[in-house]
Write an enzyme that holds these catalytic residues in place. Structure first.
Site, PDB file in Angstrom:
ATOM      1  N   SER A  13       0.843  -1.197   0.000  1.00 37.36           N
ATOM      2  CA  SER A  13       0.000   0.000   0.000  1.00 37.36           C
ATOM      3  C   SER A  13       0.874   1.240   0.000  1.00 37.36           C
ATOM      4  O   SER A  13       1.679   1.456   0.914  1.00 37.36           O
ATOM      5  CB  SER A  13      -0.899   0.017   1.235  1.00 37.36           C
ATOM      6  OG  SER A  13      -1.439   1.309   1.392  1.00 37.36           O
ATOM      7  N   HIS A  38      -1.319  -1.134  -4.189  1.00 36.84           N
ATOM      8  CA  HIS A  38      -2.584  -0.799  -3.531  1.00 36.84           C
ATOM      9  C   HIS A  38      -2.644   0.707  -3.256  1.00 36.84           C
ATOM     10  O   HIS A  38      -1.723   1.275  -2.666  1.00 36.84           O
ATOM     11  CB  HIS A  38      -2.663  -1.601  -2.225  1.00 36.84           C
ATOM     12  CG  HIS A  38      -3.952  -1.516  -1.490  1.00 36.84           C
ATOM     13  ND1 HIS A  38      -5.051  -2.279  -1.820  1.00 36.84           N
ATOM     14  CD2 HIS A  38      -4.327  -0.777  -0.417  1.00 36.84           C
ATOM     15  CE1 HIS A  38      -6.047  -2.023  -0.978  1.00 36.84           C
ATOM     16  NE2 HIS A  38      -5.633  -1.098  -0.121  1.00 36.84           N
ATOM     17  N   ASP A  40      -4.824   3.606  -1.399  1.00 32.56           N
ATOM     18  CA  ASP A  40      -5.877   3.850  -0.408  1.00 32.56           C
ATOM     19  C   ASP A  40      -6.446   5.249  -0.589  1.00 32.56           C
ATOM     20  O   ASP A  40      -5.773   6.241  -0.316  1.00 32.56           O
ATOM     21  CB  ASP A  40      -5.309   3.682   1.009  1.00 32.56           C
ATOM     22  CG  ASP A  40      -5.134   2.222   1.353  1.00 32.56           C
ATOM     23  OD1 ASP A  40      -6.122   1.475   1.248  1.00 32.56           O
ATOM     24  OD2 ASP A  40      -4.008   1.818   1.690  1.00 32.56           O
ATOM     25  N   MET A  42      -9.067   7.977   0.520  1.00 30.73           N
ATOM     26  CA  MET A  42      -9.907   8.329   1.684  1.00 30.73           C
ATOM     27  C   MET A  42     -10.440   9.740   1.540  1.00 30.73           C
ATOM     28  O   MET A  42      -9.701  10.649   1.145  1.00 30.73           O
ATOM     29  CB  MET A  42      -9.056   8.250   2.955  1.00 30.73           C
ATOM     30  CG  MET A  42      -8.367   6.922   3.149  1.00 30.73           C
ATOM     31  SD  MET A  42      -7.340   6.980   4.624  1.00 30.73           S
ATOM     32  CE  MET A  42      -6.635   5.330   4.588  1.00 30.73           C
ATOM     33  N   HIS A  71      -8.488   1.151  -3.551  1.00 29.15           N
ATOM     34  CA  HIS A  71      -9.440   0.813  -2.493  1.00 29.15           C
ATOM     35  C   HIS A  71     -10.134   2.108  -2.087  1.00 29.15           C
ATOM     36  O   HIS A  71      -9.522   2.972  -1.463  1.00 29.15           O
ATOM     37  CB  HIS A  71      -8.632   0.186  -1.336  1.00 29.15           C
ATOM     38  CG  HIS A  71      -9.402  -0.028  -0.077  1.00 29.15           C
ATOM     39  ND1 HIS A  71      -8.788  -0.153   1.156  1.00 29.15           N
ATOM     40  CD2 HIS A  71     -10.741  -0.153   0.166  1.00 29.15           C
ATOM     41  CE1 HIS A  71      -9.702  -0.344   2.095  1.00 29.15           C
ATOM     42  NE2 HIS A  71     -10.892  -0.333   1.522  1.00 29.15           N
ATOM     43  N   MET A  73     -12.279   4.316   0.031  1.00 28.52           N
ATOM     44  CA  MET A  73     -12.912   4.508   1.337  1.00 28.52           C
ATOM     45  C   MET A  73     -13.601   5.865   1.276  1.00 28.52           C
ATOM     46  O   MET A  73     -13.207   6.823   1.943  1.00 28.52           O
ATOM     47  CB  MET A  73     -11.851   4.438   2.440  1.00 28.52           C
ATOM     48  CG  MET A  73     -11.347   3.031   2.685  1.00 28.52           C
ATOM     49  SD  MET A  73      -9.742   3.000   3.489  1.00 28.52           S
ATOM     50  CE  MET A  73      -8.684   3.192   2.070  1.00 28.52           C
ATOM     51  N   MET A 142     -11.467  -6.350   5.474  1.00 30.79           N
ATOM     52  CA  MET A 142     -10.679  -5.380   6.236  1.00 30.79           C
ATOM     53  C   MET A 142     -10.312  -5.991   7.584  1.00 30.79           C
ATOM     54  O   MET A 142     -11.190  -6.388   8.349  1.00 30.79           O
ATOM     55  CB  MET A 142     -11.464  -4.083   6.461  1.00 30.79           C
ATOM     56  CG  MET A 142     -11.735  -3.279   5.204  1.00 30.79           C
ATOM     57  SD  MET A 142     -10.253  -2.856   4.252  1.00 30.79           S
ATOM     58  CE  MET A 142      -9.288  -1.945   5.473  1.00 30.79           C
ATOM     59  N   ASP A 179      -6.724  -6.803   4.051  1.00 34.57           N
ATOM     60  CA  ASP A 179      -6.137  -5.466   4.117  1.00 34.57           C
ATOM     61  C   ASP A 179      -6.143  -4.939   5.544  1.00 34.57           C
ATOM     62  O   ASP A 179      -7.194  -4.732   6.132  1.00 34.57           O
ATOM     63  CB  ASP A 179      -6.955  -4.541   3.199  1.00 34.57           C
ATOM     64  CG  ASP A 179      -6.362  -3.150   3.098  1.00 34.57           C
ATOM     65  OD1 ASP A 179      -5.257  -2.928   3.611  1.00 34.57           O
ATOM     66  OD2 ASP A 179      -7.028  -2.284   2.487  1.00 34.57           O
ATOM     67  N   GLY A 180      -4.934  -4.718   6.077  1.00 30.09           N
ATOM     68  CA  GLY A 180      -4.797  -4.097   7.387  1.00 30.09           C
ATOM     69  C   GLY A 180      -3.992  -4.930   8.358  1.00 30.09           C
ATOM     70  O   GLY A 180      -4.373  -6.050   8.685  1.00 30.09           O
TER      71      GLY A 180
END
Ligand code: DX5
Ligand code: ZN
Length: 226
Positions: A13, A38, A40, A42, A71, A73, A142, A179-180
């Site tokens: 990520s 990846h 992210d 947001m 991804h 969010m 997640m 993921d996470g």
């Protein structure tokens, strides 16, 4: 019994990368054994943080030689699906919790030529995916509450097993991404439980040697036929 395979993917990520040296970080990932990158995204509404958007993705697109896995969010992701296709994203996931008309959103992602993924928060059970699974190319489980990198892993092994069982029993062509909080301590067990794609931010970028770390994670999740 579910047959393990050896094509698990590692998706570092970029959220944990050094943004003042993004070109260098991308170059490192290009030379690594990672499979996807990846991203992210947001919005400060669906999650309590804001990350980066199209200008950043555009700035790296011509430099990356790995597929981009974005991804989202964000609330109302439909508004931006085409924009992600236009900047070259190949895997696009949206949150189950953020989509009122999830089936339409997934169709929209496919219509734009991308692989469609549905992400679920730690408190969302896999059972809610039953009707959308046949349409999904991947599900993102997640294993932290989304919003920040470098959080503590929330045990998700039962969820992975449950989802693996449904996918295999129905014969769906759907990958499982986790993921996470993924690191050397949990990757092997999760791989055996049925994960196909491992997102790793902090584990890769806080390592002294990110290239070696990616290699190590990959070796730990390369499953052998049973
Ligand atoms: C969390 C993000 C994750 C996260 C991964 O909101 O979706 O992709 O950045 O980072 P680590 O591996 O550090 O948990
Ligand atoms: Zn993510």
């Amino acid at each position: 019994m579910w047959l393990q395979n050896d094509n698990d993917m590692i998706a570092p990520s970029l959220l944990s990368a050094d943004f003042s040296n993004l070109a260098k970080e991308v170059e490192m990932l290009n030379g690594s054994s990672c499979d996807l990158i990846h991203l992210d995204i947001m919005d400060g509404v669906f999650v309590p943080n804001i990350s980066f958007g199209f200008p950043v993705i555009k700035s790296i697109k011509d430099k990356v030689c790995k597929p981009l896995d974005a991804h989202l969010m964000i609330v109302d992701p439909d508004k931006y699906v085409k924009n992600f296709a236009d900047v070259g994203v190949e895997y696009l996931s949206v949150h189950y919790e953020a989509c009122t008309h999830l089936n339409r959103t997934v169709q929209n992602i496919h219509a734009c030529g991308m692989k469609a993924g549905v992400a679920i928060n730690p408190a969302t059970p896999v059972s809610v995916l039953e009707d959308i699974l046949p349409e999904c190319d991947f599900v993102v489980i997640m294993s932290v509450n989304p919003g920040f990198a470098a959080q503590k892993y929330i045990d998700s092994i039962d969820k992975v097993r449950k989802l693996r069982k449904i996918i295999d029993s129905k014969g769906y062509n759907c990958l499982i991404e986790i993921d996470g909080g993924i690191n050397r301590n949990n990757v092997e067990e999760l791989s055996k439980a049925g994960v196909d794609i491992f997102v790793a931010g902090n584990a890769v970028f806080s390592s002294e040697n990110p290239l070696q770390e990616i290699e190590y994670l990959k070796s730990k999740c390369s499953r052998q036929p049973l």
